[in-house]
Design an enzyme around this catalytic site. Structure first.
Site, mmCIF file in Angstrom:
data_model
loop_
_atom_site.group_PDB
_atom_site.id
_atom_site.type_symbol
_atom_site.label_atom_id
_atom_site.label_comp_id
_atom_site.label_asym_id
_atom_site.label_seq_id
_atom_site.Cartn_x
_atom_site.Cartn_y
_atom_site.Cartn_z
ATOM 1 N N ALA A 222 12.204 -0.498 -21.545
ATOM 2 C CA ALA A 222 13.105 -1.646 -21.430
ATOM 3 C C ALA A 222 13.580 -2.093 -22.813
ATOM 4 C CB ALA A 222 12.404 -2.783 -20.699
ATOM 5 N N GLY B 293 35.134 -3.589 8.634
ATOM 6 C CA GLY B 293 35.527 -2.183 8.671
ATOM 7 C C GLY B 293 35.821 -1.699 7.262
ATOM 8 N N GLY B 294 36.677 -0.690 7.204
ATOM 9 C CA GLY B 294 37.014 -0.124 5.904
ATOM 10 C C GLY B 294 37.704 -1.111 4.991
HETATM 11 C C1 HXC Z 1 45.768 -6.747 15.658
HETATM 12 C C2 HXC Z 1 44.479 -8.623 15.638
HETATM 13 C C3 HXC Z 1 43.473 -7.958 14.929
HETATM 14 C C4 HXC Z 1 43.696 -6.603 14.591
HETATM 15 C C5 HXC Z 1 42.818 -9.971 15.255
HETATM 16 N N1 HXC Z 1 44.025 -9.860 15.829
HETATM 17 N N2 HXC Z 1 42.447 -8.812 14.710
HETATM 18 N N3 HXC Z 1 45.608 -8.028 16.000
HETATM 19 N N4 HXC Z 1 44.857 -6.048 14.979
HETATM 20 N N5 HXC Z 1 42.811 -5.900 13.913
HETATM 21 C C6 HXC Z 1 44.761 -10.900 16.512
HETATM 22 C C7 HXC Z 1 44.125 -11.282 17.816
HETATM 23 O O1 HXC Z 1 44.576 -10.412 18.833
HETATM 24 C C8 HXC Z 1 44.674 -12.697 18.015
HETATM 25 O O2 HXC Z 1 45.993 -12.590 18.455
HETATM 26 C C9 HXC Z 1 44.695 -13.216 16.594
HETATM 27 O O3 HXC Z 1 44.695 -12.063 15.737
HETATM 28 C C10 HXC Z 1 43.514 -14.071 16.252
HETATM 29 O O4 HXC Z 1 42.354 -13.367 16.649
HETATM 30 P P1 HXC Z 1 41.201 -14.049 17.491
HETATM 31 O O5 HXC Z 1 40.375 -12.949 18.045
HETATM 32 O O6 HXC Z 1 41.762 -15.038 18.450
HETATM 33 O O7 HXC Z 1 40.453 -14.863 16.363
HETATM 34 P P2 HXC Z 1 38.900 -15.087 16.173
HETATM 35 O O8 HXC Z 1 38.282 -15.502 17.455
HETATM 36 O O9 HXC Z 1 38.763 -15.969 14.991
HETATM 37 O O10 HXC Z 1 38.309 -13.637 15.827
HETATM 38 C C11 HXC Z 1 38.695 -12.990 14.662
HETATM 39 C C12 HXC Z 1 38.161 -11.542 14.675
HETATM 40 C C13 HXC Z 1 38.614 -10.821 15.958
HETATM 41 C C14 HXC Z 1 36.654 -11.585 14.622
HETATM 42 C C15 HXC Z 1 38.699 -10.875 13.414
HETATM 43 O O11 HXC Z 1 40.010 -11.032 16.145
HETATM 44 C C16 HXC Z 1 38.356 -9.364 15.915
HETATM 45 O O12 HXC Z 1 37.240 -8.903 16.147
HETATM 46 N N6 HXC Z 1 39.393 -8.572 15.656
HETATM 47 C C17 HXC Z 1 39.305 -7.142 15.628
HETATM 48 C C18 HXC Z 1 38.574 -6.692 14.410
HETATM 49 C C19 HXC Z 1 38.629 -5.205 14.289
HETATM 50 O O13 HXC Z 1 37.960 -4.489 15.050
HETATM 51 N N7 HXC Z 1 39.514 -4.707 13.421
HETATM 52 C C20 HXC Z 1 39.677 -3.337 13.175
HETATM 53 C C21 HXC Z 1 38.538 -2.936 12.214
HETATM 54 S S1 HXC Z 1 38.656 -1.275 11.808
HETATM 55 P P3 HXC Z 1 46.629 -13.635 19.491
HETATM 56 O O14 HXC Z 1 48.015 -13.136 19.702
HETATM 57 O O15 HXC Z 1 45.774 -13.606 20.683
HETATM 58 O O16 HXC Z 1 46.558 -14.923 18.780
HETATM 59 C C22 HXC Z 1 39.451 -1.344 10.382
HETATM 60 C C23 HXC Z 1 39.630 -0.041 9.792
HETATM 61 C C24 HXC Z 1 40.098 -0.165 8.398
HETATM 62 O O17 HXC Z 1 39.844 -2.326 9.894
HETATM 63 C C25 HXC Z 1 39.887 1.155 7.785
HETATM 64 C C26 HXC Z 1 40.307 1.177 6.382
HETATM 65 C C27 HXC Z 1 39.823 2.419 5.757
#
Ligand code: HXC
Length: 515
Positions: free
Chosen positions: A406, A171-172
């Site tokens: 160049a 993401g961002g």
């Molecule tokens: C809150 C999160 C999280 C998040 C992971 N966790 N990402 N909690 N916010 N963004 C938590 C999970 O719920 C889990 O908690 C623990 O972290 C480990 O994650 P897993 O999924 O079990 O690990 P894994 O299988 O290794 O997968 C990792 C992952 C996946 C691929 C990163 O967790 C995932 O897809 N997360 C979401 C990614 C996402 O969409 N993020 C937002 C992007 S938008 P528990 O309690 O179950 O252990 C963004 C905008 C930024 O970032 C903008 C800036 C301008």
């Protein structure tokens, strides 16, 4: 509460903080082949020098059950210490706590050390391992990211900023590393993308894995987003340390000199590097490695746009940046990616007072619709602009071809290079002999009985007149024509002579580099 109890409470809280998300999560982290955030800091920062800040910081959110889940430190370890005895600030995201996700308090911790790093003129290293914005916290996470991006931008060119990607970065979130000076990715355990494989599938119907979309190999070879790849966390951290050893603490300082004892600086092996046939390739690294201090080359962007080679090295103990055309890949031609790669490196070196050495063997810009439609004009101009505005000491050595635009772009005298040398094998001309003969003798060749013979004759004529460095030298565009074996000695002497160079650009708010 008694004093002993207070101390014991402190110890208890520290122990709790040190465990991050707990033993089970640490085990899961290790199973993935990743070190924990604290283990990474232990490897990066000199033993006993790490001073943590904000160990007891907690999130303040009460939505989605977060009120019942609190972890000391809020998923990021921040602080300062020394790396090879020089101060550095560091943040290390803890994947064992909410997947290292970035929330309000987490971001505030990072921002705090970024502000300190700026005020104190000290590099900052970010060890990224995060699921992105903490979903439960909503917009405050986005605000936290933007606070970081803003500081990354203000710090750019003031202090070195290095990002290691050691897990997810999606993401961002990718935009902080994108603004920092160097990205190091760990193979197979890290990835970076703006939109992940699921969104890609929905929108473009492409099936792609995380690894293919944004793994270390992809970003090292295809996108150029990453500058270095490491096979594991330990190697990535060693690369950060090595990189820092070539660069100063901030834009007001010089890089550290290593002790150097002068000896015989002649390098006779260099006399045999350029092949007899001017179209035969050779590996420019052979020249680089024989010119610089032994084993000191630290290549940047090694697997991206391989037609140009860039990296740090030491010459008589002093740190320099090298930009070199690579005849062994696409004949060393300049194209969009090589121009961007070299321009970014030149700007880094210039921002941080690292003198530049250019080794030139370039047949020109790459022709074709792909290049033109994707703006070789704008992108080639990046390199021209970057060299033109660089005020650090700049020396060029033309080893063989310096053709066309160049020639101008590759740190010619005309755009501010301080010293320009050519080897006797240098060919400085508007274009290669065949192309030139075909254009200027078109009529004679078409009227000749034997076209091929006529072309060859005119080609030889053009070659004899222009495929040498003497015309450029007679104009003063080349300061000296040197034997290859003398190169190292001339460069040491040249950079010494330029040691106190002080040049100011015209006063302006900022330039408008063709982005
Ligand atoms: C809150 C999160 C999280 C998040 C992971 N966790 N990402 N909690 N916010 N963004 C938590 C999970 O719920 C889990 O908690 C623990 O972290 C480990 O994650 P897993 O999924 O079990 O690990 P894994 O299988 O290794 O997968 C990792 C992952 C996946 C691929 C990163 O967790 C995932 O897809 N997360 C979401 C990614 C996402 O969409 N993020 C937002 C992007 S938008 P528990 O309690 O179950 O252990 C963004 C905008 C930024 O970032 C903008 C800036 C301008």
């Amino acid at each position: 509460m008694s004093y002993e109890k207070k101390i014991s409470l402190l110890e208890q809280k520290k122990t709790e903080a040190l465990l991050g998300g707990g033993l089970k999560k640490i085990e899961q982290q290790h199973k993935k082949g990743k070190l924990t955030a604290r283990e990474r800091i232990d490897l990066l920062i000199d033993k006993g020098s790490f001073q943590e800040m904000g160990m007891f910081v907690k999130h303040r959110s009460t939505d989605f059950g977060l009120e019942n889940q609190e972890f000391l430190g809020d998923g990021v370890i921040t602080g300062y210490g020394t790396i090879n005895n020089r101060p550095a600030y560091v943040f290390s995201q803890d994947f064992t706590v909410f997947g290292g996700s970035l929330a309000e308090a987490h971001a505030e911790k990072i921002v705090r050390i970024m502000d300190l790093a700026m005020k104190n003129g000290v590099p900052i290293v970010g060890l990224n391992d995060s699921g992105g914005a903490r979903i439960q916290e909503g917009v405050v996470s986005l605000g936290g990211y933007a606070d970081i991006f803003y500081r990354n931008t203000l710090a750019s060119g003031v202090i070195p900023q290095i990002s290691a990607i050691m897990g997810p970065c999606a993401g961002g979130a990718v935009y902080s590393p994108a603004i920092t000076d160097f990205n190091i990715m760990v193979e197979h355990t890290s990835y970076m993308f703006v939109t992940g494989p699921n969104v890609v599938k929905t929108v473009t119907h492409e099936n792609v894995t995380s690894e293919d979309l944004g793994g270390a190999h992809t970003h090292a070879t295809k996108s150029g987003v990453s500058h270095f790849s490491a096979s594991n966390d330990v190697e990535a951290i060693n690369q950060i340390k090595k990189l820092l050893s070539y660069i100063p603490q901030n834009c007001e300082e010089q890089a550290l000199d290593l002790p150097y004892e002068a000896g015989n600086e002649l390098r006779p092996k260099l006399n045999g590097v350029i092949p007899e046939n001017p179209n035969q390739p050779y590996d420019i690294r052979e020249i680089i490695c024989d010119v610089i201090d032994s084993k000191s080359f630290f290549e940047v962007h090694k697997d991206y746009a391989e037609n140009i080679v860039v990296g740090f090295a030491r010459l008589a103990g002093k740190s320099i940046g090298i930009v070199a055309n690579q005849p062994a890949f696409l004949a060393g031609v300049l194209d969009i990616n090589s121009s961007k790669k070299a321009a970014r490196f030149v700007r880094f070196c210039d921002a941080f007072n690292i003198p530049l050495l250019v080794l030139e063997d370039v047949p020109g810009f790459l022709p074709g619709t792909d290049q033109e439609w994707n703006a070789i004009i704008t992108n080639g101009a990046k390199l021209l602009y970057a060299f033109s505005e660089a005020t650090v000491p700049r020396i060029t050595v033309i080893t063989r071809k310096a053709y066309g635009g160049a020639y101008d772009v590759m740190n010619s005298k005309h755009i501010g290079a301080d010293l320009n040398f050519a080897w006797p094998t240098g060919e400085i001309a508007v274009m290669g002999a065949k192309g030139a003969a075909e254009i200027i003798f078109k009529k004679e060749i078409s009227e000749a009985e034997n076209h091929a013979k006529a072309l060859k004759e005119k080609e030889d004529e053009y070659n004899a007149l222009f495929a040498n460095p003497y015309i450029a030298a007679s104009r003063g565009y080349i300061d000296e024509i040197i034997k290859p074996e003398q190169t190292r000695e001339r460069l040491i002497r040249g950079f010494k002579m330029l040691e106190n160079k002080a040049e100011k650009l015209p006063r302006k708010k900022h330039g408008n580099i063709p982005l």
